[in-house]
Design an enzyme around this catalytic site. Structure first.
Site, PDB file in Angstrom:
ATOM      1  N   GLU A  44       0.827  -1.213   0.000  1.00  0.00           N
ATOM      2  CA  GLU A  44       0.000   0.000   0.000  1.00  0.00           C
ATOM      3  C   GLU A  44       0.859   1.260   0.000  1.00  0.00           C
ATOM      4  O   GLU A  44       0.534   2.234  -0.661  1.00  0.00           O
ATOM      5  CB  GLU A  44      -0.969  -0.008   1.181  1.00  0.00           C
ATOM      6  CG  GLU A  44      -2.146  -0.962   0.999  1.00  0.00           C
ATOM      7  CD  GLU A  44      -2.966  -0.659  -0.250  1.00  0.00           C
ATOM      8  OE1 GLU A  44      -3.025   0.505  -0.667  1.00  0.00           O
ATOM      9  OE2 GLU A  44      -3.534  -1.589  -0.829  1.00  0.00           O
ATOM     10  N   TYR A 127      -6.888   6.459   4.058  1.00  0.00           N
ATOM     11  CA  TYR A 127      -6.971   5.452   3.004  1.00  0.00           C
ATOM     12  C   TYR A 127      -6.149   4.208   3.360  1.00  0.00           C
ATOM     13  O   TYR A 127      -6.625   3.076   3.274  1.00  0.00           O
ATOM     14  CB  TYR A 127      -6.490   6.012   1.645  1.00  0.00           C
ATOM     15  CG  TYR A 127      -6.191   4.885   0.707  1.00  0.00           C
ATOM     16  CD1 TYR A 127      -7.235   4.209   0.083  1.00  0.00           C
ATOM     17  CD2 TYR A 127      -4.893   4.396   0.547  1.00  0.00           C
ATOM     18  CE1 TYR A 127      -6.988   3.104  -0.710  1.00  0.00           C
ATOM     19  CE2 TYR A 127      -4.634   3.300  -0.230  1.00  0.00           C
ATOM     20  CZ  TYR A 127      -5.691   2.658  -0.861  1.00  0.00           C
ATOM     21  OH  TYR A 127      -5.444   1.547  -1.613  1.00  0.00           O
ATOM     22  N   ASP A 145      -9.634   4.693  -3.088  1.00  0.00           N
ATOM     23  CA  ASP A 145      -8.465   5.162  -3.825  1.00  0.00           C
ATOM     24  C   ASP A 145      -8.931   5.765  -5.154  1.00  0.00           C
ATOM     25  O   ASP A 145     -10.126   5.814  -5.446  1.00  0.00           O
ATOM     26  CB  ASP A 145      -7.433   4.034  -4.013  1.00  0.00           C
ATOM     27  CG  ASP A 145      -7.752   3.169  -5.213  1.00  0.00           C
ATOM     28  OD1 ASP A 145      -8.952   3.080  -5.580  1.00  0.00           O
ATOM     29  OD2 ASP A 145      -6.831   2.592  -5.804  1.00  0.00           O
TER      30      ASP A 145
END
Ligand code: SF4
Length: 298
Positions: A44, A127, A145
């Site tokens: 990520e 996020y 996203d």
């Protein structure tokens, strides 16, 4: 349309998108069970501003070298920057190193499961916390996203592109769309992201291959052109970011601290070069030493 009707219509999207994902999802290393939460977290950080194809080799090397957060935490921050290679936006390497250190010191070496604890880690925003909790631990979070926001903008809101920055309205839409049970919600998060990456792409959505084409609001409206503010381009050549990349590459490849002259050699324009170097020092990516040489942070 009443709220109830809309909720029903939204839930109709779940099965086709998740079925499509079951059939078409890419086999990416951070999606395999052996990746664990640390693998998901590393991916990520790397994927935030870098495409999958460029992330893959660096991810593999990173996980082979530092299979647990504690392994990375024992290294200097400079080693993390060096291993980041050419992924770009190298402050992410510093933040990932800081997060690994916090995990090693404060969480028994395990990536936390709890969303609030994830959010408290260095470099982990809303996020990333949602993505780790969802993809690594199968929890129910809306994971918004760029790809997911684009799919929702088109399929649900009926516009070609989402706003420049995530809005409260988008968050509400995402929550309304989120399946009720945890496992389906986690699957939905990964599936919508993949749909945006592979089919509902920014420039050329492949609606003929889309599992929700029949109900896509944007398509049903005749695919109206974008009327919002102009979208930002991805210019790189000649920017300070390019100069920073060139300066940092010199330091990554050097075993010893390097003199100013070695940095001067990679960019011709002195004002921009000095500004880029100052920025790197300010961000903690480069350390100036007393005798006029520079190195990665230790
Ligand atoms: S039909 Fe086309 S625009 Fe609509 S969600 Fe699918 S790919 Fe995107």
């Amino acid at each position: 349309m009443s709220t109830d009707t809309r909720a029903t219509a939204h839930s109709d999207l779940h099965a086709p998108v998740i079925d499509w994902f079951d059939e078409h999802a890419r086999d990416l290393p951070w999606r395999r069970p052996e990746a664990g939460a640390w693998g998901v977290m590393v991916s990520e950080f790397m994927l935030q501003q870098t495409p999958v194809s460029r992330v893959l080799p660096v991810y593999e090397q990173w996980l082979a070298r530092w299979p647990r957060p504690a392994d990375l935490a024992t290294e200097s921050a400079g080693e993390a920057v060096r291993a980041w290679g050419r992924l770009g936006y190298p402050r992410r390497a510093l933040r990932l190193h800081a997060a690994a250190t916090a995990i090693a010191l404060g969480h028994g070496g395990e990536v936390p499961r709890d969303h609030a604890k994830l959010l408290a880690l260095p470099g982990v925003g809303e996020y990333t916390a949602a993505a780790i909790a969802s993809f690594a631990y199968g929890q129910r979070h809306s994971v918004l996203d760029t790809n997911v926001r684009r799919v929702f903008a088109r399929a649900v809101t009926g516009v070609q592109y989402p706003p420049t920055a995530t809005t409260a309205a988008e968050r509400r839409t995402a929550l309304t769309l989120l399946p009720a049970d945890q496992a389906t919600a986690a699957r939905w998060a990964a599936a919508t992201m993949e749909l945006g990456a592979l089919v509902c792409t920014a420039r050329t959505p492949d609606c003929a291959r889309c599992p929700i084409a029949a109900s896509c609001a944007w398509r049903l409206a005749g695919s109206p052109a974008h009327t919002g503010p102009p979208r930002r381009g991805q210019t790189y050549a000649g920017t300070d970011r390019q100069v920073r990349g060139k300066l940092l590459a010199v330091l990554r490849e050097a075993v010893e601290p390097v003199p100013q002259s070695a940095l001067d050699a990679v960019w011709h324009e002195p004002v921009q070069r000095a500004r880029a170097l100052d920025g790197l020092v300010e961000d903690g990516l480069v350390e100036p030493l007393a005798d006029g040489v520079y190195r990665l942070p230790v």
